[in-house]
Design an enzyme around this catalytic site. Structure first.
Site, short mmCIF file in Angstrom:
data_model
loop_
_atom_site.label_atom_id
_atom_site.label_comp_id
_atom_site.label_asym_id
_atom_site.label_seq_id
_atom_site.Cartn_x
_atom_site.Cartn_y
_atom_site.Cartn_z
N ASP A 521 0.85 -1.18 0.00
CA ASP A 521 0.00 0.00 0.00
C ASP A 521 0.89 1.23 0.00
OD1 ASP A 521 -1.72 2.13 0.61
OD2 ASP A 521 -2.98 0.90 1.92
N HIS A 522 0.86 2.00 -1.08
CA HIS A 522 1.79 3.13 -1.23
C HIS A 522 1.46 4.27 -0.28
CE1 HIS A 522 5.20 4.76 -3.02
NE2 HIS A 522 4.70 5.32 -4.11
N ARG A 523 0.30 4.25 0.36
CA ARG A 523 0.00 5.26 1.38
C ARG A 523 0.82 5.03 2.64
NH1 ARG A 523 -6.30 4.21 1.89
NH2 ARG A 523 -5.40 2.10 1.91
#
Length: 549
Positions: A521-523
């Site tokens: 998850d790039h967040r």
């Protein structure tokens, strides 16, 4: 360079029109035809384009002001050799503004017979043609009233709603979204009830101005039955937005009925759409009822995507209908939600498992001699190696909270593994993998896999995972993109190991290399951390002694 005044052009015989949006600011460089402000009456909205390029020095209007033809909008430092006199209204050489007559009670409607079938057509909309249909608000079987909106048309500068001139029951709808229509185009056929609405002039029907110029370019086109009266969505709410905002929403695939407007009179602004999209991407906004009824058939979560194509495939050849398995029906909406809501990045790598595979074979031979039923698999080793990587990079063993503002770091290491069954993939969970040896992990995996194949897994067997591994090593392939299993923030994919020549500093030597695919998850995880996790995991698999450190 010279100073030029830009004023409200000829907008017909309407006066004291409210400014509902100012679309530019002091210091901004603008172009010819760029929209400066949106005006609105109780029946129409229009955007005012600039007749001059330059840099804005002063703004003379603000939201809530009342303006008429000739009202000063702004002063700008013009580019080029523009006129030294302020243009009070656009002329044919200054990109004039033909307005469109509001279609409130069109003469193009059908006859006023008290009963029978009546054709309703696009009324006089000025000298514009081939206007796109962006909404059809009625369907066959609907009972409609006089002045009820039937469809919304839109040019690049304005939107207009076409009202009905006849009450009755809709028998046929002759247009659809995406069609291009002009004055006289047939909209629908109605079985009339009572007398048709009397023919009215545009001036009496709505305050939209009549066409006053033949120049076709920079028109602040009036909008009939304005977007303020946009049709209610399923929840009964209204969407108030100017043409440019509606166009912006369509470009992003946003359903305006799900956006809360913060402008005057709850009008939706461009910033509201941007904030809505950010919320959807961050997972803090979902469509109504998403928790109980996940999106189906390709429709986006909160996004107004194109409908799923429906075709009669039998006309191309023989077909067979095969219902989805229960597992796929349950997992499909979750996978779709996870793919749409989580910004996935996948890091591909390889791990040298030559020595590990030799050790695994030797250990299994020893277990067989001792009559033990334990059989070590490569996945059991990867689970143990993953625990070591999760301890070194705790952000991977975490979840975002409901607001997407905090990271919940987990102090337990429950590893899910995808198990292939006749009905589809399920994900049993090895609980507290950090506290178990590889033999115990392998034994539990065997037990859980057997239960999965027999359809006997219980709810607790598939709950509580903090990290998941999906192994396709027994099938083949070199790499793939596994979908993260929310609320986890990462998932590891394993591909089939193969012998490859690897340079050892002096020569190429044959090594058994296993492909890894780490989706995260790039967040939560940036690219550098994702790469470091993947590299460290490969190091551990190359030398499992690192798990002891």
């Amino acid at each position: 360079m010279n100073i030029v005044e830009v004023k409200v052009p000829d907008i017909g015989d309407v006066k004291d029109v409210e400014v509902i949006e100012v679309l530019v600011k002091v210091g901004e460089a603008i172009k010819v035809d760029q929209s400066l402000a949106t005006l609105e009456t109780d029946k129409a909205s229009m955007e005012i384009p600039s007749t001059q390029a330059g840099v804005i020095k002063e703004l003379k209007i603000k939201v809530g002001d009342k303006v008429s033809e000739g009202t000063l909008i702004l002063i700008l430092e013009a580019e080029g050799a523009g006129s030294s006199a302020a243009p009070t209204t656009p002329t044919a050489t200054a990109a004039p503004a033909p307005a469109v007559v509001a279609p409130a009670a069109p003469v193009a409607a059908a006859a006023s017979a008290p009963a029978g079938l009546v054709d309703i057509k696009v009324p006089d909309i000025g000298d514009v043609k081939d206007v796109e249909v962006i909404e059809v608000m009625v369907k066959v079987g609907d009972t409609i009233k006089v002045d009820q909106s039937l469809a919304t048309l839109e040019t690049d500068k304005a939107s207009m709603e076409i009202p009905s001139t006849q009450a009755g029951v809709v028998k046929e709808v002759k247009i659809k979204v995406g069609d291009k229509v002009s004055e006289g185009t047939l909209i629908l056929v109605v079985e009339a009830v009572g007398a048709a609405a009397p023919v009215a002039t545009a001036a009496a029907a709505a305050p939209a101005p009549a066409a006053v110029s033949a120049a076709p370019v920079a028109a602040p086109v009036a909008v009939a039955a304005a977007p303020v009266a946009a049709p209610a969505n399923a929840a009964g709410t209204l969407s108030h937005a100017s043409p440019s905002v509606r166009k912006f929403a369509r470009e992003l695939g946003v359903d305006l009925s799900r956006v809360v407007g913060t402008g005057p009179k709850a009008r939706i602004l461009q910033e509201d759409i941007q904030n809505y999209v950010k919320g959807v991407v961050a997972g803090t906004i979902a469509s109504p009822g998403a928790a109980s009824a996940p999106a189906k058939n390709g429709s986006g979560v909160g996004l107004d995507l194109l409908p799923w194509p429906s075709l009669d495939f039998s006309k191309f050849g023989t077909t067979e209908l095969q219902p989805l398995s229960r597992i796929k029906k349950l997992s499909g909406p979750n996978l779709h939600r996870n793919w749409v809501m989580i910004p996935h990045v996948t890091q591909f790598d390889e791990a040298d498992v030559t020595d590990l595979e030799e050790f695994r074979k030797e250990a299994n031979a020893a277990f067989a001699k001792s009559k033990s039923t334990v059989k070590l698999t490569m996945l059991a080793f990867v689970i143990k190696a993953s625990v070591a990587a999760l301890k070194k990079f705790p952000a991977f063993n975490a979840s975002l909270d409901a607001n997407g503002e905090n990271l919940i770091l987990k102090q337990y290491y429950n590893i899910g593994f995808a198990a292939d069954t006749p009905n589809g993939l399920v994900v049993p969970v090895i609980k507290n993998a950090d506290q178990k040896g590889i033999a115990q992990i392998a034994e539990e995996m065997g037990t859980l896999s057997a239960l999965a194949r027999d359809g006997k897994l219980k709810g607790p067997d598939m709950q509580g995972a903090s990290f998941t591994i999906s192994s396709l090593g027994g099938i083949g392939g070199t790499a793939f993109t596994p979908i993260i299993n929310a609320p986890e923030v990462a998932i590891l994919g394993l591909s089939k190991a193969s012998i490859k020549p690897v340079w050892d500093g002096k020569q190429f030597v044959p090594r058994l290399m296993m492909g890894t695919s780490l989706s995260y998850d790039h967040r939560v995880v940036d690219g550098a951390m994702g790469a470091r996790f993947s590299v460290y995991l490969a190091e551990v698999l190359a030398d499992m002694r690192k798990t002891l450190l």
